[in-house]
Design an enzyme around this catalytic site. Structure first.
Site, PDB file in Angstrom:
ATOM      1  N   CYS A 174       0.828  -1.206   0.000  1.00 46.32           N
ATOM      2  CA  CYS A 174       0.000   0.000   0.000  1.00 46.32           C
ATOM      3  C   CYS A 174       0.864   1.259   0.000  1.00 46.32           C
ATOM      4  O   CYS A 174       1.074   1.900   1.037  1.00 46.32           O
ATOM      5  CB  CYS A 174      -0.941   0.019   1.192  1.00 46.32           C
ATOM      6  SG  CYS A 174      -2.193   1.314   1.024  1.00 46.32           S
ATOM      7  N   CYS A 354      -5.588   2.128  -4.621  1.00 47.13           N
ATOM      8  CA  CYS A 354      -5.089   2.754  -3.401  1.00 47.13           C
ATOM      9  C   CYS A 354      -5.999   3.935  -3.055  1.00 47.13           C
ATOM     10  O   CYS A 354      -5.891   4.991  -3.683  1.00 47.13           O
ATOM     11  CB  CYS A 354      -3.650   3.228  -3.595  1.00 47.13           C
ATOM     12  SG  CYS A 354      -2.895   3.819  -2.064  1.00 47.13           S
TER      13      CYS A 354
END
Length: 423
Positions: A174, A354
């Site tokens: 991430c 994301c």
């Protein structure tokens, strides 16, 4: 007997399974569920030593006081798909020539097909002094569920001073999470009227704010609004918690390296990340230590009965739960095709997502495939992913957790049906 046939590794010596899955994280549970939905008869075994399963995308929200940490953790036994055997053990070595793995307990497991998805190793010890000061002295990280509440405690308690946020060299899981922690903290300080008293600095080992240029303008608006200082090319190498000093190595355009010390009152650290040693040191790794797979089929490039997905593979996609959600059905279809004597039939396009949380109530929803090609899931009139929106916040806060627990981990493939290979 419970439908989740948990066994200790000591009873598993010389056993075998049709399909052996290494790793019970998001990727491992999702691919097991996808396989089980497609074939109720095939034998599936998951090997993972963890007793808990975590929804890691929620930890940024824990660090901002939006979720309770307990909301992100469930017993591992509760997420193992029906009629899938779970061995609470760890893999020590692979022998793909013999189609076997050896476990830490000394047991040996044979397999027909092997799926490797153990996730990443967070290398906290690579930063000098960090393990000794994590969770105290103002040093925290949303990359650990036990530390995310401390992040929120620090953010609430900071009345002024210096707040440092770091990002190590890529790849990391991430890639937007280091920024999310920063933006949400700044938004809280702004709401409390303290933003002008906090010097916020973002030290990023990379050269850009975000790897896909289309999302950078919206992020820069918030960088400016919060008064954040951007320090590119700075990699955290040491932390002195008692002195509250962080040391960075700054790499210049000419390759020169300079050590920089920065004082802090709050330090949010993201550790360097790599494949686990049992992957790096195995016959399955590429030259950089990652699991070597074809980027489309996710089949190992040298061993036809080995597949991989999740954060450990050497593909160039963003390492996110959204990527694993798209990869799982691709691997499931291809593994079953190989078991039937055919070649892989499904392709992964590198999709990753994301949700960049720029403020409480606003998210820039970055979605893209290989090469940074934008891949929005919704029409622009409904949700423009390059701009911060309240709808994206609603997805992140309310929809995605349910999609994870009740969709992805159950083998339900909403907006994740795999594409077929051409021909």
């Amino acid at each position: 007997m419970n439908q989740h046939q948990q066994q200790t590794s000591s009873t598993a010596t010389q056993r075998s399974s049709d399909i052996l899955i290494v790793g019970g994280g998001a990727a491992g549970i999702a691919v097991a569920a996808s396989l089980r939905r497609r074939d109720r008869r095939v034998g599936i075994t998951i090997v993972d030593p963890a007793t808990e399963h975590c929804y890691q995308p929620g930890w940024t929200m824990v660090g901002a006081g939006i979720f309770e940490s307990a909301r992100t953790v469930r017993p591992m036994a509760s997420v193992i798909p029906p009629n899938v055997r779970w061995l609470r053990d760890a893999v020590s070595t692979f022998d793909p020539e013999a189609r076997q793995v050896r476990l830490a307990s000394g047991a040996t497991l044979g397999y027909g097909q092997l799926i490797v998805c153990p996730g990443l190793l967070l290398d906290w010890a690579a930063i000098e002094g960090l393990p000794q000061t994590l969770g105290r002295n103002g040093v925290t990280s949303n990359y650990r569920v036990d530390l995310a509440p401390y992040t929120w405690q620090l953010v609430q308690g900071l009345r002024g001073g210096k707040a440092l946020f770091t990002q190590p060299p890529m790849p990391i899981k991430c890639a937007g999470a280091p920024q999310k922690a920063m933006y949400l903290s700044a938004d809280h300080w702004r709401a409390e009227g303290r933003l002008g008293d906090v010097d916020i600095q973002f030290s990023n080992a990379g050269a850009v704010l975000f790897g896909v240029a289309a999302y950078v303008p919206a992020l820069m608006e918030y960088v400016a609004a919060y008064g954040i200082g951007l320090n590119f090319g700075e990699n955290l190498v040491a932390v002195d918690g008692e002195r509250k000093v962080a040391t960075f190595v700054k790499t210049g355009p000419d390759g020169s390296r300079t050590r920089i010390e920065r004082a802090f009152d709050l330090l949010h650290v993201v550790p360097p990340q790599r494949a686990p040693d049992f992957i790096r040191d195995s016959m399955l790794a590429d030259g950089a230590g990652w699991l070597e797979v074809d980027p489309a089929t996710l089949r190992h490039k040298r061993y036809a009965d080995v597949f991989g997905l999740g954060d450990v593979v050497n593909t160039s996609n963003a390492k996110t739960a959204a990527a694993a959600r798209k990869q799982a059905p691709v691997v499931a279809r291809n593994v079953l095709a190989v078991r039937a004597g055919r070649e892989p039939v499904a392709a992964y396009d590198g999709y990753g997502s994301c949700p960049l949380t720029v403020a409480r109530g606003r998210i820039v929803l970055a979605e893209f495939t290989y090469g940074g090609t934008l891949a929005p899931s919704f029409p622009q009139w409904l949700l423009d992913g390059t701009r911060p929106t309240a709808l994206a916040w609603h997805l992140k806060k309310s929809v995605l957790p349910r999609l994870y627990w009740q969709g992805m981990l159950k083998g339900r493939e909403w907006l994740a049906a795999p594409a077929s290979l051409p021909g």
